[in-house]
Scaffold this motif. Structure first.
Motif, PDB file in Angstrom:
ATOM      1  N   SER A   1     130.679  56.267  15.872  1.00 25.68           N
ATOM      2  CA  SER A   1     131.512  55.073  15.899  1.00 25.68           C
ATOM      3  C   SER A   1     132.362  55.149  17.163  1.00 25.68           C
ATOM      4  O   SER A   1     132.593  56.211  17.714  1.00 25.68           O
ATOM      5  CB  SER A   1     132.392  54.997  14.650  1.00 25.68           C
TER       6      SER A   1
ATOM      7  N   TYR B   1     133.560  53.214  21.116  1.00 25.71           N
ATOM      8  CA  TYR B   1     133.070  52.457  22.268  1.00 25.71           C
ATOM      9  C   TYR B   1     131.629  52.839  22.602  1.00 25.71           C
ATOM     10  O   TYR B   1     130.772  51.983  22.739  1.00 25.71           O
ATOM     11  CB  TYR B   1     134.007  52.685  23.461  1.00 25.71           C
TER      12      TYR B   1
ATOM     13  N   GLU C   1     124.111  58.757  16.780  1.00 25.94           N
ATOM     14  CA  GLU C   1     124.908  57.557  16.525  1.00 25.94           C
ATOM     15  C   GLU C   1     126.321  57.974  16.163  1.00 25.94           C
ATOM     16  O   GLU C   1     126.526  58.923  15.415  1.00 25.94           O
ATOM     17  CB  GLU C   1     124.292  56.738  15.402  1.00 25.94           C
TER      18      GLU C   1
ATOM     19  N   ASP D   1     128.574  54.096  21.110  1.00 26.21           N
ATOM     20  CA  ASP D   1     128.143  54.265  19.726  1.00 26.21           C
ATOM     21  C   ASP D   1     126.737  54.821  19.545  1.00 26.21           C
ATOM     22  O   ASP D   1     126.333  55.149  18.429  1.00 26.21           O
ATOM     23  CB  ASP D   1     128.287  52.947  18.971  1.00 26.21           C
TER      24      ASP D   1
ATOM     25  N   PRO E   1     136.113  50.761  29.227  1.00 33.77           N
ATOM     26  CA  PRO E   1     135.705  49.879  28.121  1.00 33.77           C
ATOM     27  C   PRO E   1     136.262  48.481  28.262  1.00 33.77           C
ATOM     28  O   PRO E   1     137.204  48.218  28.930  1.00 33.77           O
ATOM     29  CB  PRO E   1     136.278  50.545  26.876  1.00 33.77           C
TER      30      PRO E   1
ATOM     31  N   THR F   1     119.058  48.378  28.790  1.00 34.27           N
ATOM     32  CA  THR F   1     118.944  48.363  27.330  1.00 34.27           C
ATOM     33  C   THR F   1     118.223  49.626  26.852  1.00 34.27           C
ATOM     34  O   THR F   1     117.539  50.297  27.646  1.00 34.27           O
ATOM     35  CB  THR F   1     118.145  47.143  26.851  1.00 34.27           C
TER      36      THR F   1
ATOM     37  N   SER G   1     126.830  51.088  24.605  1.00 40.85           N
ATOM     38  CA  SER G   1     127.872  50.316  23.942  1.00 40.85           C
ATOM     39  C   SER G   1     127.377  48.880  23.872  1.00 40.85           C
ATOM     40  O   SER G   1     126.941  48.325  24.886  1.00 40.85           O
ATOM     41  CB  SER G   1     129.177  50.388  24.722  1.00 40.85           C
ATOM     42  N   GLU G   2     127.416  48.304  22.692  1.00 36.89           N
ATOM     43  CA  GLU G   2     126.983  46.927  22.493  1.00 36.89           C
ATOM     44  C   GLU G   2     125.578  46.679  23.028  1.00 36.89           C
ATOM     45  O   GLU G   2     125.288  45.634  23.620  1.00 36.89           O
ATOM     46  CB  GLU G   2     127.991  45.960  23.096  1.00 36.89           C
ATOM     47  N   GLY G   3     124.688  47.672  22.875  1.00 41.69           N
ATOM     48  CA  GLY G   3     123.284  47.490  23.215  1.00 41.69           C
ATOM     49  C   GLY G   3     122.901  47.677  24.667  1.00 41.69           C
ATOM     50  O   GLY G   3     121.760  47.401  25.043  1.00 41.69           O
TER      51      GLY G   3
END
Length: 148
Positions: A55, A57, A53, A59, A148, A37, A72-74
């Motif tokens: 936009s 996959y 930052e 990000d 991804p 994380t 990606s997704e944290g």
């Protein structure tokens, strides 16, 4: 989807041949692993020199002197190093020789991609791999790339 299907077909054959396979723990650079994380990365490496930052996959990117960590997704979903401090757990680093790479990991797979030729090593149960440009006499960079 085609790449994922191709990996599913190729990986069993690779495991039998023993080429281009690494333990999943080797999908790490500079002490950062896929799945870490942002909080874990900051605890290990400190505050990044720059945050970017975007936009898509991947990000969020944290830039450090020896490493770029992409999220990606944290969670960390991509790692890249072009400096000697961004090494794998077995201590393969940018600027090392290809002979050291082969001594540590064995023969790589050779992949011709849109951006050039790469030496690649895959983990059996992961959608990520080590990707090393096949140029010059030394390793220019190491990337942990993920599907991804």
């Amino acid at each position: 989807m085609k790449k994922a299907l191709g990996a599913l077909l190729v990986l069993p054959a690779l495991a039998f041949a023993g080429e281009g396979i690494v333990p999943e723990g080797e999908l790490s650079l500079g002490g950062v692993a896929i799945g870490d994380t942002p909080r874990t990365v900051i605890a290990r490496l400190g505050k990044p020199a720059r945050k970017v930052e975007e936009s898509g996959y991947l990000d969020l990117h944290y830039d450090y002197p020896n490493l770029r960590v992409s999220f990606s997704e944290g969670v960390a979903a991509g790692l890249h190093s072009a400096r000697s401090g961004g090494c794998t757990p077995k201590r393969l680093c940018p600027e090392d020789s290809f002979n050291k790479m082969r001594a540590l990991y064995g023969p790589p797979l050779i992949a011709d991609r849109e951006t050039g030729r790469f030496y690649e090593y895959y983990a059996m149960d992961a959608a990520c791999w080590l990707q090393i440009p096949a140029r010059d006499e030394k390793i220019a960079s190491i990337t942990v790339a993920c599907q991804p």
